[in-house]
Design a protein around this motif. Sequence first.
Motif: not given
Length: 486
Positions: A23-38
């Motif tokens: 999985i290319p990272f940008p595609e992976w990040l759309t589903t794995a990114a943390h919701a909310g502030p860093p």
Amino acid sequence: MNAGLTRRSVLAGGLAGGVSGLIPFPEWLTTAAHAGPPLTRYAANTPQGQAMVAKYATGVAKMMQGKTGDPCSWVFQWYTHQVRGDQSKANVVASLPAPQQPLANDMWDTCQAHFGRPLQYFLPWHRMYVYFLERIVRHACGDPTFTLPYWDYMNPGLRALPAPFRVNPSALYRPNRDPAVNAGQAIDQGQPPNTINLQCLNQGAYAGFNNAINQNPHGIVHSLIGNGQGMGSVPWAANDSIFYFHHCNIDRYWASWNQVHPNPTDPAWGNTSFVFADEKCQRVLVKVKDFAAIGPLGYRYDKLAAMPGGGLLQSIGDLRLIAVYRPLRAGPPDPGPLRIRLDDGPVVLRLAPAETVAPLAKTLRTLRSARTVTLSIKNLRATLPPGTLFHVFVNLPANATASQVNSHFAGAISFFDAVMPSREAMADMKMDMDMSGGEGPSFDLDITDLLKRLGPQETIDVTIRPQGRIESGAQVSVGGVELRAG
């Protein structure tokens, strides 16, 4: 290609979408990114950091129960840095169940900067490594708010290994450390002042910063902590649980440096790719440009390092070569590569003019006005980890007092990166260069202030001596010494 990626093909950077299950990272990040502030990474000594250390211990203990071929196991993550020194990657991979072999082939032994690999990827590869390890620990400890703490060892009061790492037995304890470090002694106890330093932050260009931080504090701290089967050796270092706190701190310094200075814009740097696994064992193709900044990755640090004021150090390549070590030799005109053996004890090297157009003494008298003066210890090599740092002095008097030792101290060098890999390891890593004849790492010591304190010098004698006992069987050498100024 589906049977696994070679190191060469991964570095080519053209694999997105070309390998099943990758999985290319940008595609992976759309589903794995943390919701909310860093999420915030805290210093290990703070109340928040201490709470995270406890969670880290829980996660590490669970990871250590996993089998070698499980991408979320401790051993699999350790081997991503490099397979342990007494085993072959090829043999370990062959022992795994067939479905686990491709990912192990893709990931293991991919650490950048060691064994002649391109040093320019040292910082981004380790940011990737720590990022995915953090996610795996977060999943293992069952807390979606977990962040990896950093060890703030540049704070003089925090140079002892954090207490939870010294509790035996525990998931964080490792026996292969300096016994004094495991007993709670500061890692730089008995070292001259400024042995660990942040001169790297004075560098104004990425290449200089990346090279300098790899030398100090990175390599110096590794060597101060562990032995040849621990933090002091590349193949074993990532088995030590403190490794990741150390590299979290290195990552923090890169983020600090980026407050003022940019990263490379060269597409060849940004598009270079590596493979990692996430907490769900998904294979993720990550490009360097995806990890050039921490904001998009969803984390921040509770405190960044203050950037120094004043002028920036000039690049080594911009400095004029003033003097070199040229030993007197008998024999053929081409005696081969210079090797200065250090395993026999201290050596004293008198530098000679790089050019014969002017006496060295005349040139040295002008150095007090130089913006930058750098002493480079070139081509470090070792057959085994020597188990000690080597101290470098300029014009150290014979029978020097303790005060004189400190006042003539130029810096310390570490052989963490300098141990030659076995032929089996070179084959495992598909290395193109012949390490038996290739260049080892170098240490560039900024001695601008030292020379100004010493005043005009008629000669430059460089003393290199081991700080402690050299491990039996270790053959240690440097390839030369250079003095540059500008």
